[in-house]
Design a protein around this motif. Sequence first.
Motif, mmCIF file in Angstrom:
data_model
loop_
_atom_site.group_PDB
_atom_site.id
_atom_site.type_symbol
_atom_site.label_atom_id
_atom_site.label_comp_id
_atom_site.label_asym_id
_atom_site.label_seq_id
_atom_site.Cartn_x
_atom_site.Cartn_y
_atom_site.Cartn_z
ATOM 1 N N VAL A 2 0.838 -1.207 0.000
ATOM 2 C CA VAL A 2 0.000 0.000 0.000
ATOM 3 C C VAL A 2 0.873 1.256 0.000
ATOM 4 O O VAL A 2 0.606 2.203 -0.748
ATOM 5 C CB VAL A 2 -0.966 -0.012 1.209
ATOM 6 C CG1 VAL A 2 -1.714 1.301 1.323
ATOM 7 C CG2 VAL A 2 -1.932 -1.172 1.104
ATOM 8 N N VAL A 3 1.923 1.258 0.811
ATOM 9 C CA VAL A 3 2.821 2.415 0.850
ATOM 10 C C VAL A 3 3.459 2.609 -0.527
ATOM 11 O O VAL A 3 3.553 3.733 -1.026
ATOM 12 C CB VAL A 3 3.894 2.242 1.942
ATOM 13 C CG1 VAL A 3 4.951 3.326 1.840
ATOM 14 C CG2 VAL A 3 3.254 2.274 3.316
ATOM 15 N N PHE A 4 3.871 1.531 -1.161
ATOM 16 C CA PHE A 4 4.480 1.623 -2.493
ATOM 17 C C PHE A 4 3.489 2.204 -3.496
ATOM 18 O O PHE A 4 3.821 3.140 -4.228
ATOM 19 C CB PHE A 4 4.941 0.235 -2.951
ATOM 20 C CG PHE A 4 5.595 0.224 -4.296
ATOM 21 C CD1 PHE A 4 6.942 0.514 -4.431
ATOM 22 C CD2 PHE A 4 4.872 -0.069 -5.447
ATOM 23 C CE1 PHE A 4 7.554 0.509 -5.682
ATOM 24 C CE2 PHE A 4 5.470 -0.072 -6.692
ATOM 25 C CZ PHE A 4 6.818 0.216 -6.807
ATOM 26 N N GLN A 5 2.270 1.693 -3.525
ATOM 27 C CA GLN A 5 1.283 2.141 -4.507
ATOM 28 C C GLN A 5 0.890 3.601 -4.318
ATOM 29 O O GLN A 5 0.816 4.350 -5.282
ATOM 30 C CB GLN A 5 0.032 1.257 -4.443
ATOM 31 C CG GLN A 5 0.146 -0.019 -5.200
ATOM 32 C CD GLN A 5 0.293 0.232 -6.690
ATOM 33 O OE1 GLN A 5 -0.462 0.977 -7.297
ATOM 34 N NE2 GLN A 5 1.290 -0.399 -7.279
ATOM 35 N N PHE A 6 0.636 4.005 -3.080
ATOM 36 C CA PHE A 6 0.229 5.391 -2.863
ATOM 37 C C PHE A 6 1.403 6.356 -2.998
ATOM 38 O O PHE A 6 1.205 7.529 -3.288
ATOM 39 C CB PHE A 6 -0.477 5.554 -1.521
ATOM 40 C CG PHE A 6 -1.922 5.139 -1.572
ATOM 41 C CD1 PHE A 6 -2.856 5.911 -2.219
ATOM 42 C CD2 PHE A 6 -2.333 3.960 -0.998
ATOM 43 C CE1 PHE A 6 -4.181 5.530 -2.285
ATOM 44 C CE2 PHE A 6 -3.651 3.560 -1.057
ATOM 45 C CZ PHE A 6 -4.587 4.349 -1.705
ATOM 46 N N SER A 7 2.612 5.882 -2.788
ATOM 47 C CA SER A 7 3.778 6.738 -3.008
ATOM 48 C C SER A 7 4.001 6.997 -4.484
ATOM 49 O O SER A 7 4.596 8.000 -4.858
ATOM 50 C CB SER A 7 5.029 6.110 -2.397
ATOM 51 O OG SER A 7 4.905 6.044 -0.997
ATOM 52 N N LEU A 8 3.518 6.105 -5.328
ATOM 53 C CA LEU A 8 3.591 6.332 -6.770
ATOM 54 C C LEU A 8 2.701 7.498 -7.183
ATOM 55 O O LEU A 8 3.093 8.334 -7.988
ATOM 56 C CB LEU A 8 3.146 5.088 -7.543
ATOM 57 C CG LEU A 8 4.101 3.928 -7.641
ATOM 58 C CD1 LEU A 8 3.408 2.748 -8.319
ATOM 59 C CD2 LEU A 8 5.341 4.303 -8.400
ATOM 60 N N ALA A 9 1.500 7.535 -6.633
ATOM 61 C CA ALA A 9 0.516 8.516 -7.086
ATOM 62 C C ALA A 9 0.598 9.826 -6.319
ATOM 63 O O ALA A 9 0.737 10.883 -6.922
ATOM 64 C CB ALA A 9 -0.887 7.928 -6.959
ATOM 65 N N PRO A 54 5.028 0.639 -18.257
ATOM 66 C CA PRO A 54 4.218 -0.581 -18.215
ATOM 67 C C PRO A 54 4.216 -1.217 -16.814
ATOM 68 O O PRO A 54 5.143 -1.044 -16.024
ATOM 69 C CB PRO A 54 4.902 -1.506 -19.224
ATOM 70 C CG PRO A 54 5.601 -0.581 -20.158
ATOM 71 C CD PRO A 54 6.017 0.600 -19.334
ATOM 72 N N PHE A 55 3.167 -1.974 -16.575
ATOM 73 C CA PHE A 55 2.970 -2.576 -15.259
ATOM 74 C C PHE A 55 4.148 -3.450 -14.849
ATOM 75 O O PHE A 55 4.521 -3.492 -13.664
ATOM 76 C CB PHE A 55 1.678 -3.401 -15.267
ATOM 77 C CG PHE A 55 1.412 -4.101 -13.973
ATOM 78 C CD1 PHE A 55 0.931 -3.408 -12.884
ATOM 79 C CD2 PHE A 55 1.662 -5.455 -13.843
ATOM 80 C CE1 PHE A 55 0.699 -4.048 -11.682
ATOM 81 C CE2 PHE A 55 1.433 -6.094 -12.647
ATOM 82 C CZ PHE A 55 0.949 -5.400 -11.569
ATOM 83 N N LEU A 56 4.755 -4.135 -15.778
ATOM 84 C CA LEU A 56 5.866 -5.025 -15.472
ATOM 85 C C LEU A 56 7.015 -4.271 -14.799
ATOM 86 O O LEU A 56 7.630 -4.775 -13.853
ATOM 87 C CB LEU A 56 6.367 -5.726 -16.737
ATOM 88 C CG LEU A 56 7.536 -6.684 -16.552
ATOM 89 C CD1 LEU A 56 7.126 -7.849 -15.656
ATOM 90 C CD2 LEU A 56 8.017 -7.192 -17.897
ATOM 91 N N ALA A 92 -2.422 -4.529 -6.820
ATOM 92 C CA ALA A 92 -1.946 -3.242 -7.337
ATOM 93 C C ALA A 92 -2.968 -2.564 -8.255
ATOM 94 O O ALA A 92 -3.206 -1.358 -8.110
ATOM 95 C CB ALA A 92 -0.611 -3.415 -8.033
ATOM 96 N N PRO A 93 -3.594 -3.277 -9.200
ATOM 97 C CA PRO A 93 -4.600 -2.588 -10.020
ATOM 98 C C PRO A 93 -5.794 -2.086 -9.208
ATOM 99 O O PRO A 93 -6.344 -1.030 -9.507
ATOM 100 C CB PRO A 93 -5.031 -3.647 -11.031
ATOM 101 C CG PRO A 93 -3.892 -4.600 -11.096
ATOM 102 C CD PRO A 93 -3.315 -4.616 -9.713
#
Length: 190
Positions: free
Chosen positions: A50-57, A110-112, A161-162
């Motif tokens: 979650v920290v990784f995903q929200f740090s992206l956005a 890309p997602f990869l 992640a999606p």
Amino acid sequence: MRTDGTLALLDRWGRAALPGTVLLFFVLLTLAPLRAPYISDALPLLPALVVFQFSLATPERLPGPLLLALGVLLDLLLGGPGAPVGISALGFVLIRAAVVANRRYLVGVPFLFQWIGFCIVCWGFVALVWAFTTLWTWAPIDPVPAMLQYVVVIVIYPLLAPLLARVRARDPLNIPELSRGGARTGDTTP
């Protein structure tokens, strides 16, 4: 007209509170008594996802004090006797810092590539927690459970992640700029 302002205010507050609320949900989910053998082993690493995903956005919506508080809460909830308190907080802050420092390589690709980035960052998180716990307890700790958690969360990443990407606010870096015309300085074609 006043309702428009109130709705806009509620929308801003909701968007600001969303990353912390989702992270708190996943921290509390680590205590869920799931009967799935491998998924329940990976639960301590889901907050890192979650920290990784929200740090992206929107990394500004995951401030350091919030990460510290929720990391300490995670350590207190999971920690047994002699477990270091604060290591997850340090890991969360380091994950956010690593993602923010490398956003240009992780956003809009890309997602990869995001998955590979998560694999690298999560490996560092697992190694950090394992090393500090080993040093703190001053006893050898078997790394196999930590590696099992790592493998399971890497396998779960394409599923979660999606979903987290749909929940998080849209990142301006992910939205293409509107075309303002193709004319450049010095162009004279109509």
